[in-house]
Design a protein around this motif. Sequence first.
Motif, PDB file in Angstrom:
ATOM      1  N   MET A 240      -1.193 -92.974 106.863  1.00  0.00           N
ATOM      2  CA  MET A 240      -2.318 -91.800 106.716  1.00  0.00           C
ATOM      3  C   MET A 240      -3.811 -92.073 107.900  1.00  0.00           C
ATOM      4  O   MET A 240      -4.360 -91.560 107.934  1.00  0.00           O
ATOM      5  CB  MET A 240      -2.771 -91.961 105.318  1.00  0.00           C
ATOM      6  CG  MET A 240      -1.639 -91.782 104.604  1.00  0.00           C
ATOM      7  SD  MET A 240      -1.767 -90.265 104.377  1.00  0.00           S
ATOM      8  CE  MET A 240      -3.178 -89.624 104.399  1.00  0.00           C
ATOM      9  N   ALA A 241      -3.696 -93.610 107.965  1.00  0.00           N
ATOM     10  CA  ALA A 241      -4.875 -94.295 108.948  1.00  0.00           C
ATOM     11  C   ALA A 241      -4.757 -92.558 110.751  1.00  0.00           C
ATOM     12  O   ALA A 241      -3.514 -92.805 110.871  1.00  0.00           O
ATOM     13  CB  ALA A 241      -5.267 -95.480 109.202  1.00  0.00           C
ATOM     14  N   THR A 242      -5.954 -92.913 110.809  1.00  0.00           N
ATOM     15  CA  THR A 242      -5.990 -92.436 111.834  1.00  0.00           C
ATOM     16  C   THR A 242      -6.808 -93.334 113.470  1.00  0.00           C
ATOM     17  O   THR A 242      -7.033 -93.863 112.738  1.00  0.00           O
ATOM     18  CB  THR A 242      -6.813 -90.861 112.272  1.00  0.00           C
ATOM     19  OG1 THR A 242      -7.945 -91.286 111.349  1.00  0.00           O
ATOM     20  CG2 THR A 242      -6.299 -89.776 110.848  1.00  0.00           C
ATOM     21  N   VAL A 243      -6.675 -92.730 114.637  1.00  0.00           N
ATOM     22  CA  VAL A 243      -6.833 -93.132 115.774  1.00  0.00           C
ATOM     23  C   VAL A 243      -8.317 -93.845 115.632  1.00  0.00           C
ATOM     24  O   VAL A 243      -9.203 -94.661 115.178  1.00  0.00           O
ATOM     25  CB  VAL A 243      -6.909 -92.938 116.983  1.00  0.00           C
ATOM     26  CG1 VAL A 243      -7.579 -93.592 118.013  1.00  0.00           C
ATOM     27  CG2 VAL A 243      -5.145 -92.877 117.261  1.00  0.00           C
ATOM     28  N   GLY A 244      -9.092 -92.024 115.076  1.00  0.00           N
ATOM     29  CA  GLY A 244     -10.385 -91.889 115.319  1.00  0.00           C
ATOM     30  C   GLY A 244     -11.075 -92.651 113.705  1.00  0.00           C
ATOM     31  O   GLY A 244     -11.957 -93.754 113.884  1.00  0.00           O
ATOM     32  N   GLY A 245     -10.696 -92.908 113.020  1.00  0.00           N
ATOM     33  CA  GLY A 245     -10.920 -93.430 111.568  1.00  0.00           C
ATOM     34  C   GLY A 245     -10.120 -95.465 111.897  1.00  0.00           C
ATOM     35  O   GLY A 245     -11.662 -95.848 110.824  1.00  0.00           O
ATOM     36  N   ASN A 246      -9.304 -95.422 112.681  1.00  0.00           N
ATOM     37  CA  ASN A 246      -9.220 -96.531 112.841  1.00  0.00           C
ATOM     38  C   ASN A 246     -10.771 -97.837 113.598  1.00  0.00           C
ATOM     39  O   ASN A 246     -11.408 -98.801 113.443  1.00  0.00           O
ATOM     40  CB  ASN A 246      -8.059 -97.224 113.104  1.00  0.00           C
ATOM     41  CG  ASN A 246      -7.676 -98.663 113.297  1.00  0.00           C
ATOM     42  OD1 ASN A 246      -8.575 -99.940 113.467  1.00  0.00           O
ATOM     43  ND2 ASN A 246      -6.345 -98.472 112.652  1.00  0.00           N
TER      44      ASN A 246
END
Length: 328
Positions: free
Chosen positions: A105-111
């Motif tokens: 679920m986690a995205t690069v931008g969110g990370n």
Amino acid sequence: MNQFQYVRPAQVPGATKAITNGANTQFLAGGTNLIDLMKMGVVAPEKLVDINNLPLKKIEGNAGGISIGALASNTEVAEHPLIKANYPLLALAINAGASPQLRNMATVGGNLMQRTRCPYFFDTAMPCNKRMPGSGCGALEGYNRMHALFGASDKCIAVNPSDMNVALTALDATVHVSGVKGKRAIKISDFHRLPGQHPELDNTLQKGELITSVDLPASPFNKNVHYLKVRDRTSYAFALVSAAVALNIENNTIQGARLAMGGVAHKPWRLTETEAFLKGKPVSLDVFKQAAQIAMQGAKAYEHNKFKLTLAPNTLLQALKTASGLKA
């Protein structure tokens, strides 16, 4: 959880306009961090701008290296053939984080935007300058086992919890963002902030700016690499200390090094002086021990995290040995 407005634009300009028009508005991607914060009452946005329909998921090579879309999931990045072949350190770091379900679920931008896991930040009954500027830092005199060794201030001693960010820092990533004022590129070393007098600011994004991609330059550091994460349990736990190591070795001589540590500062901690020391040195246990000590220059511990003064150099030493293949 408070009620909030919800919009789902289809293009980047619409997303940045929507976020700029609201005083208390946030982007929503995978939601693996934001939803937790909303449930706990740490943040209470009046509007969420869901960006999952934006065309920001591509991972593609180019003449200068590789471009990773901000909405690519952590799993997609870690499993991509170009990443595994040319940037294995990034794949190792991502796979050390969270759980498979969250990585899906986690995205690069969110990370990149991930908030600290300091318990005083999460507990709305406790003082926290990051959550409520001017309220104080509960961790300074409280339970600070997970906290910083480098770059802290009397306002905040929290750490950045991301594994991916540590590898991106070691690999000299560039973060591309778009806002109502246009586009810009930010070196990863300039993206995250030390707490200083404003720990409520995690990064250098301006109001309304959206991360669109992360670029990695072509790199010779694709063979002798290792990401070592020391934590309390082997699944779904944040790093006490982590070390990202990438070495370019020829004829048993280190031609270059890229090093960063996690769990030790408000931002991923790049070890540039240690990199300079290693360049031109032979692969040896003695050299690596010296490098680990250089990395600890300026470290300051607190009451409950003094063990990190030993754990951090030992973690870096072991990561250097593993990356180089040294058996001693």
